[in-house]
Motif scaffolding. Sequence first.
Motif, mmCIF file in Angstrom:
data_model
loop_
_atom_site.group_PDB
_atom_site.id
_atom_site.type_symbol
_atom_site.label_atom_id
_atom_site.label_comp_id
_atom_site.label_asym_id
_atom_site.label_seq_id
_atom_site.Cartn_x
_atom_site.Cartn_y
_atom_site.Cartn_z
ATOM 1 N N ARG A 276 -30.430 32.589 0.229
ATOM 2 C CA ARG A 276 -29.763 32.436 -1.063
ATOM 3 C C ARG A 276 -28.541 33.346 -1.132
ATOM 4 O O ARG A 276 -28.326 34.201 -0.299
ATOM 5 C CB ARG A 276 -30.723 32.765 -2.198
ATOM 6 C CG ARG A 276 -31.321 34.159 -2.146
ATOM 7 C CD ARG A 276 -32.091 34.456 -3.411
ATOM 8 N NE ARG A 276 -31.222 34.304 -4.575
ATOM 9 C CZ ARG A 276 -31.644 34.393 -5.826
ATOM 10 N NH1 ARG A 276 -32.906 34.618 -6.089
ATOM 11 N NH2 ARG A 276 -30.794 34.264 -6.833
ATOM 12 N N SER A 277 -27.711 33.116 -2.163
ATOM 13 C CA SER A 277 -26.500 33.908 -2.350
ATOM 14 C C SER A 277 -26.847 35.317 -2.813
ATOM 15 O O SER A 277 -27.809 35.513 -3.568
ATOM 16 C CB SER A 277 -25.594 33.244 -3.387
ATOM 17 O OG SER A 277 -25.243 31.938 -2.988
ATOM 18 N N CYS A 278 -26.056 36.276 -2.361
ATOM 19 C CA CYS A 278 -26.312 37.652 -2.775
ATOM 20 C C CYS A 278 -25.083 38.526 -2.557
ATOM 21 O O CYS A 278 -24.126 38.136 -1.880
ATOM 22 C CB CYS A 278 -27.509 38.241 -2.028
ATOM 23 S SG CYS A 278 -27.230 38.530 -0.274
ATOM 24 N N VAL A 279 -25.146 39.700 -3.156
ATOM 25 C CA VAL A 279 -24.197 40.780 -2.887
ATOM 26 C C VAL A 279 -25.001 41.935 -2.313
ATOM 27 O O VAL A 279 -26.048 42.306 -2.864
ATOM 28 C CB VAL A 279 -23.463 41.227 -4.164
ATOM 29 C CG1 VAL A 279 -22.748 42.563 -3.937
ATOM 30 C CG2 VAL A 279 -22.460 40.177 -4.594
ATOM 31 N N ILE A 280 -24.544 42.485 -1.198
ATOM 32 C CA ILE A 280 -25.206 43.637 -0.586
ATOM 33 C C ILE A 280 -24.261 44.826 -0.692
ATOM 34 O O ILE A 280 -23.171 44.810 -0.107
ATOM 35 C CB ILE A 280 -25.542 43.383 0.892
ATOM 36 C CG1 ILE A 280 -26.276 42.055 1.058
ATOM 37 C CG2 ILE A 280 -26.381 44.516 1.455
ATOM 38 C CD1 ILE A 280 -25.379 40.933 1.485
ATOM 39 N N ILE A 281 -24.664 45.831 -1.452
ATOM 40 C CA ILE A 281 -23.812 47.011 -1.580
ATOM 41 C C ILE A 281 -24.277 48.085 -0.608
ATOM 42 O O ILE A 281 -25.428 48.107 -0.179
ATOM 43 C CB ILE A 281 -23.786 47.551 -3.029
ATOM 44 C CG1 ILE A 281 -25.175 48.014 -3.468
ATOM 45 C CG2 ILE A 281 -23.238 46.497 -3.981
ATOM 46 C CD1 ILE A 281 -25.155 48.711 -4.838
#
Length: 349
Positions: free
Chosen positions: A141-146
């Motif tokens: 799935r779509s995500c942001v990884i900081i």
Amino acid sequence: MHGEYKVPGGKLVTVDLSVADGLLAAVRVAGDFFIEPDEALDDIDAALRGLPATADAATLAAAIRAGLRPEAELLGFSPEAVAIAVRRALGVERSWRDHEWRILEPAPLPPTLHLALDEVLAREVGAGRRSPTLRFWEWERSCVIIGAFQSLRNEVDMAAAVRLDVEVVRRISGGGAMFVEPGTIITYSLYAPAELVAGMSFAESYAFLDDWVLEALRSLGLAASYKPLNDIVGPLGKIGGAAQKRLGSGAVLHHVTMAYDMDAQKMTQVLRIGREKLSDKGTTSAAKRVDPLRSQTGLPRAEIVTRMRETFVARHGGTPDEITAEEYAAAETLAREKFASRDWLERLP
């Protein structure tokens, strides 16, 4: 001279030898492995005697394979394992080929499980329970990884992330935020023993661990190069970035994300990022796509991944492998208790 190598998940191989006039002599291989027929062990010793003491692991393993009788069966070890033990007996500097690399290409996984697997697999390599490993990621799935040290509110518009159904997670390595959608990027991790980069600075190790990627991209016609500290770039700008974490267990986690064909407009809604930040990522407008690998190679994403895997194996060796049930179980627990927790995500609000 004496050398030992414990095959992760396998048996112990020992080698005693001497060197005469620059050639291997008096070679005796032993260990708690199994080999049939018994005489095949003599084949291994004979294949090694007379080889140059400067031979690399690949040359040694090839000589052993060529010298083994056709019916020989090696259980719990391999010609590569013997070659590594020989190199250790000689006290030579460790290289990529002095390890038995494994390659993982699991099915798409959720973001928190990906991040947990990075920590689990790196620890397993550091503990000697898993061979050094290259893992290609597929995103569920779509995500942001900081990055581990980024401020959540400074990097991510959480309201936009919720609206667009983009999960937000934090990894254990430093570096900047990444926007991910399935099929739009190429992500991989290396889990390497610390001895592979011993004596190197962080800057040197970044370039060293990704040199095979540059070769793969260049073979596809893309003039890729490394830009310190941690960027892979092409003629039109940035292609991807690397991050690294050195664990106390004796392993190095090195992972890279490269843009294949990302939706820059959606990315700028979720990430608090200006147009000037996009200017070195292959686009001059946030309304366009960040697509250096797609546009500059003209190839499907799967073909690029295949070329990367083939290049790695040609240079460093590697056999297909699977994540074990125990590794998955440990990662699922870590994902639930750490990477999915608000305490971890908001450690730097």
